[in-house]
Write an enzyme that holds these catalytic residues in place. Sequence first.
Site, PDB file in Angstrom:
ATOM      1  N   ALA A 143      39.360 -28.107 -36.655  1.00 41.55           N
ATOM      2  CA  ALA A 143      38.621 -28.602 -35.483  1.00 41.55           C
ATOM      3  C   ALA A 143      37.471 -27.643 -35.132  1.00 41.55           C
ATOM      4  CB  ALA A 143      39.566 -28.744 -34.295  1.00 41.55           C
ATOM      5  N   CYS A 267      33.388 -16.705 -35.980  1.00 39.94           N
ATOM      6  CA  CYS A 267      32.100 -16.696 -35.264  1.00 39.94           C
ATOM      7  C   CYS A 267      32.070 -15.527 -34.282  1.00 39.94           C
ATOM      8  CB  CYS A 267      31.853 -18.022 -34.565  1.00 39.94           C
ATOM      9  SG  CYS A 267      33.163 -18.556 -33.454  1.00 39.94           S
TER      10      CYS A 267
END
Length: 339
Positions: A143, A267
């Site tokens: 996701a 990230c």
Amino acid sequence: FFLSLKLEKKPEGKVQKQICRVVLEHFEKQYTAELGDAWSRVRDVLTSPWCWQHALLLNRFSPSPGLESSLAEQGYHPAFPAALPYLPAAFRCYSRTAPGRFPAQKHQAGRLKGYYLLNAASLLPVLALEVQDGEHVLDLCAAPGGKSVAVLQCACPGHFHCNEYDDLRSRWLEQTIESFIPDPLVNLITVSKLDGRQIGDLQPEFYDKVLVDAPCSNDRSWLFSADPHQAALRLMQRKELSSLQFQLLRSAVKALRPGGSLVYSTCTLSRAENSDVINLILSSCSNVMPVDISGMARGVSQEFTFLSGTQQHELLVLPEKGRAWGPMYVAKLKKVSST
């Protein structure tokens, strides 16, 4: 430096959310130590959403006549050069140096979207994975689905397993796939809500390629935490993330067939969640070896800024003005044997 806790107004007059002081102070201490002089340039971008850039990944399953010429007129260009070691012909992504976001397309049941808006650096893990037609592929933490969609722009896996443990995020993943992938191909995709740490034991040595886009400290969003108490809690729990990431990676190694490869990405700029996790896997799993991705990094060096001094099997994209992509850490490993 001066801590500005309230962002300036955007040119069109919209007031931005406040930067969370506790997160910024934490990052200031950690990343000054880890990134040195580069941190001030990165900080300037992360704390200035109006200078962020957005790329468009075109959907090969839903061609949009005139879109590419329209993008060219607005200053967009192909984001990835043909000289890359792996760049499938159907994979098309456009970006521009100017900040701002192209209009988003709303979800409509039964209708495919023509493009996916994203941070261009988030495509580097997919290009590093080098998926080929017919391979068995696992997206372990899939996701919201952008990387899963990108994989399918590159190739048609023989089996594609998209997993997301969190229930809400899993529904988001399913909607993303529904928005970008036609029904005949959707039927070849397995979407599950398993604990990623267990998949290696459930499906040992089944996959040719595994992507581990791990849960991590999301530096961009954490800086704008609306609730300072929640932000403080996140920072306290941050040190536990590397343990989870290591367990997910170990599961991914078990799920890989000998000769298969995996890509790990986050990230965050955090060394504890990036290089340290990869180094721990390499030191604890004798059947895994690093894979050189420096050729890919050189190929996209005009588009992205990378932290210097990383090893050949890893890269870290540093946001800077005009190239405000990232943070994105990518590392590639290969399984050489069963033991």
